[in-house]
Design a protein around this motif. Sequence first.
Motif, PDB file in Angstrom:
ATOM      1  N   TRP A 121      -5.340   3.467  18.603  1.00 33.49           N
ATOM      2  CA  TRP A 121      -6.034   3.163  17.364  1.00 33.49           C
ATOM      3  C   TRP A 121      -7.086   2.078  17.533  1.00 33.49           C
ATOM      4  O   TRP A 121      -8.074   2.050  16.804  1.00 33.49           O
ATOM      5  N   VAL A 162      -7.534   1.554   5.041  1.00 33.96           N
ATOM      6  CA  VAL A 162      -6.476   2.031   5.932  1.00 33.96           C
ATOM      7  C   VAL A 162      -6.519   1.386   7.308  1.00 33.96           C
ATOM      8  O   VAL A 162      -5.619   1.593   8.117  1.00 33.96           O
ATOM      9  N   ARG A 188     -10.088   4.165  18.602  1.00 36.67           N
ATOM     10  CA  ARG A 188     -10.669   4.924  17.479  1.00 36.67           C
ATOM     11  C   ARG A 188     -11.473   4.017  16.548  1.00 36.67           C
ATOM     12  O   ARG A 188     -12.398   4.465  15.886  1.00 36.67           O
ATOM     13  N   TYR A 239      -6.131  13.096   8.124  1.00 31.73           N
ATOM     14  CA  TYR A 239      -7.103  13.371   9.183  1.00 31.73           C
ATOM     15  C   TYR A 239      -8.068  12.194   9.330  1.00 31.73           C
ATOM     16  O   TYR A 239      -8.305  11.697  10.443  1.00 31.73           O
ATOM     17  N   VAL A 240      -8.619  11.729   8.196  1.00 24.94           N
ATOM     18  CA  VAL A 240      -9.578  10.625   8.263  1.00 24.94           C
ATOM     19  C   VAL A 240      -8.900   9.356   8.779  1.00 24.94           C
ATOM     20  O   VAL A 240      -9.467   8.627   9.597  1.00 24.94           O
ATOM     21  N   MET A 241      -7.677   9.122   8.331  1.00 23.96           N
ATOM     22  CA  MET A 241      -6.976   7.918   8.792  1.00 23.96           C
ATOM     23  C   MET A 241      -6.849   7.900  10.301  1.00 23.96           C
ATOM     24  O   MET A 241      -7.071   6.883  10.959  1.00 23.96           O
ATOM     25  N   ASP A 295      -6.324  15.900   4.398  1.00 30.48           N
ATOM     26  CA  ASP A 295      -7.673  15.361   4.630  1.00 30.48           C
ATOM     27  C   ASP A 295      -7.621  13.850   4.827  1.00 30.48           C
ATOM     28  O   ASP A 295      -8.243  13.315   5.747  1.00 30.48           O
ATOM     29  N   GLU A 296      -6.886  13.190   3.952  1.00 29.04           N
ATOM     30  CA  GLU A 296      -6.752  11.733   4.086  1.00 29.04           C
ATOM     31  C   GLU A 296      -6.111  11.372   5.422  1.00 29.04           C
ATOM     32  O   GLU A 296      -6.554  10.446   6.103  1.00 29.04           O
ATOM     33  N   PHE A 307       1.307   2.970   9.547  1.00 24.91           N
ATOM     34  CA  PHE A 307       0.616   2.847   8.263  1.00 24.91           C
ATOM     35  C   PHE A 307       0.465   4.217   7.603  1.00 24.91           C
ATOM     36  O   PHE A 307       0.597   4.351   6.388  1.00 24.91           O
ATOM     37  N   TYR A 315       0.847  -1.191   0.000  1.00 24.29           N
ATOM     38  CA  TYR A 315       0.000   0.000   0.000  1.00 24.29           C
ATOM     39  C   TYR A 315       0.887   1.246   0.000  1.00 24.29           C
ATOM     40  O   TYR A 315       0.643   2.194  -0.741  1.00 24.29           O
ATOM     41  N   LEU A 351      -8.694   9.641  12.378  1.00 22.47           N
ATOM     42  CA  LEU A 351     -10.041   9.612  12.942  1.00 22.47           C
ATOM     43  C   LEU A 351     -10.539   8.172  13.110  1.00 22.47           C
ATOM     44  O   LEU A 351     -11.154   7.834  14.115  1.00 22.47           O
ATOM     45  N   VAL A 352     -10.282   7.338  12.118  1.00 20.39           N
ATOM     46  CA  VAL A 352     -10.860   5.996  12.149  1.00 20.39           C
ATOM     47  C   VAL A 352      -9.891   4.952  12.685  1.00 20.39           C
ATOM     48  O   VAL A 352     -10.183   3.763  12.663  1.00 20.39           O
ATOM     49  N   GLY A 353      -8.715   5.408  13.167  1.00 17.71           N
ATOM     50  CA  GLY A 353      -7.820   4.474  13.849  1.00 17.71           C
ATOM     51  C   GLY A 353      -6.866   3.701  12.964  1.00 17.71           C
ATOM     52  O   GLY A 353      -6.568   2.536  13.236  1.00 17.71           O
ATOM     53  N   ALA A 354      -6.371   4.352  11.882  1.00 18.36           N
ATOM     54  CA  ALA A 354      -5.290   3.714  11.132  1.00 18.36           C
ATOM     55  C   ALA A 354      -4.027   3.766  11.986  1.00 18.36           C
ATOM     56  O   ALA A 354      -3.837   4.691  12.770  1.00 18.36           O
ATOM     57  N   LYS A 355      -3.180   2.753  11.861  1.00 18.43           N
ATOM     58  CA  LYS A 355      -1.952   2.748  12.657  1.00 18.43           C
ATOM     59  C   LYS A 355      -1.036   3.888  12.216  1.00 18.43           C
ATOM     60  O   LYS A 355      -0.967   4.211  11.026  1.00 18.43           O
ATOM     61  N   GLY A 356      -0.297   4.426  13.183  1.00 22.21           N
ATOM     62  CA  GLY A 356       0.628   5.512  12.870  1.00 22.21           C
ATOM     63  C   GLY A 356       1.630   5.100  11.805  1.00 22.21           C
ATOM     64  O   GLY A 356       1.908   5.849  10.869  1.00 22.21           O
ATOM     65  N   ARG A 410       2.407   1.859  -3.373  1.00 29.47           N
ATOM     66  CA  ARG A 410       1.388   2.312  -4.306  1.00 29.47           C
ATOM     67  C   ARG A 410       1.045   3.782  -4.049  1.00 29.47           C
ATOM     68  O   ARG A 410       0.961   4.585  -4.966  1.00 29.47           O
TER      69      ARG A 410
END
Lengths: 284, 223
Positions: free
Chosen positions: B75, B106, B78, A201-203, A198-199, A212, A2, A205-210, A5
């Motif tokens: 995370w 993600v 979240r 921020y959303v990442m 923005d991306e 990542f 990812y 917000l929804v708990g993507a790993k740091g 990419r």
Amino acid sequence: MYALREALAAFRRAPVLTGLSSAMVGLALYVVGLFGLATYNLRLALTSVEERVEIAVYLRDDARQSEIDLALTELAGIPEVRSVSFISKRDALERARADLPDFGELWGDLEVNPLPQSLEVELRPGSRDPEVVERVSQAAAAYAFVEDVRYGQDWVDKLFTLRRIGAATTAVLGSAFAVVAALIIGTALRIAIFARRDEIYVMRLVGAKGSFIRRPFLVEGAIAGLLGGLLAWALTYATYRGVYTYLFEVAWLPGEWIGLGLLAGGFFGAMSSALAIRRHLREV
Amino acid sequence: MIKLTNVSKEYPKRGYALRDVSFHLKKGQFAFFTGHSGSGKTTTMRLVHMAEKPTQGEVRVTGYSSESVTERGLWQVRRRVGYVFQDFRLLPGRTALENVAFVLEVTGTPRKAIVPIAQRLLAQVGLAPKAGAFVNELSGGEQQRVSIARALANDPFVLLADEPTGNLDERATRGILDLFWDINAKGMAVLMATHDLELIKRYPHARVFELDQGRLVYDSAPD
Ligand SMILES: Nc1ncnc2c1ncn2[C@@H]1O[C@H](COP(=O)(O)OP(=O)(O)OP(=O)(O)O)[C@@H](O)[C@H]1O
Ligand SMILES: [Mg+2]
């Protein structure tokens, strides 16, 4: 996967920005490359000069052969000494004739040979520094039948000073320009991060790993650094060809230096983008 | 579930946004947060989302405590706490489906599963026919539905909604509230901040909290 990419997508989204930052990094690293080239050639030149660092021990004409043999063995026993050779009066004359043929008639006219016999002491590579030269010379001067010991004191000292100055200059200027390259990458990455805030921020917000979130930017920075490194390599090589063809003979850098340079480019790129993204993640 | 114990939040120079707030939201409860502007509703939600740490007191969310939560725990929290805003905060230039799929991608959903799950989530919020529409082609109510689908992506146990109907008209507001009650009926807790007292009156089964200048001044169902 990812991350790669995303990094490639970033290049596609902003080819001008990425191209410019890579070009600027390339120019900065080009300066590093030029210094590398200069240092490397200076080093080669100094090494070949150093090969000639030897100590001439002039002997009195009345020295006995047994004494000379003993001194020869003793001096050769010093660990830093590679070899000691005996130059007889006749050898010295032969050499003088060969080295200075313009004085041919003069040599022929001589009735007595004015040149002294001597021992030539050659040091091991790596031991040709002023301190060792001094010590070995003193050991040689201690023999009663030794007339004089010559090794060009100032010359050895100067050689080493020159070498140190060269290394220091390259280290200082090289790191200065490496820092410049890292700053450029860092700035480009901050723009890239801003474009994707923005991306990000959303990442978060929804708990993507740091890790990542950070990885695509690290990859992007590393690629920018590598591209810059490749450009710098090409520019340095072009310069080398130019100098070689039109000015004087120089040596091209060894492969390890180039590999190391490219690695450093990628590493600095990744590091400065790591700093940029870390700062961004702290701020929001 | 969610437990705040004597929580205060102080911002440097701005003073206290929250003062000594305690409450316990239980599994599957539906609660409104009300109070004047600046009373601390958003601050409370940000504390529950662990976007901020309390200055004093403790915030507990599922197994995690604000006092000991690690990077990994953050995370996890979240993902287990869905968040919806008044201004939606969707990614412009992407379709409804892509906005939901982005979240799944993600947070490590296997690639093959992403699109089917995103489609199911959009169907759940009643937006299946608009899955391919870009965000700027959707009405406010529809955008809010996309953002709710996004918040549900990681199967949270609670949905935080910060004035989710603030930008919507009467009809769209009712639609969103119906959706929240549907979601709540399936066992998910909902915590919604709103100024709209008329709206609250329409749902007498909901628990109501009122904040005033950072203090919790009313709780319709204290333990
Ligand atoms: N990041 C911040 N830095 C400084 N002060 C803040 C910050 N966030 C909130 N505050 C302050 O904390 C107090 C509570 O704010 P909060 O946003 O929680 O209120 P609210 O109830 O959500 O208001 P509204 O109904 O207007 O959204 C306000 O006085 C606000 O100015
Ligand atoms: Mg608010």
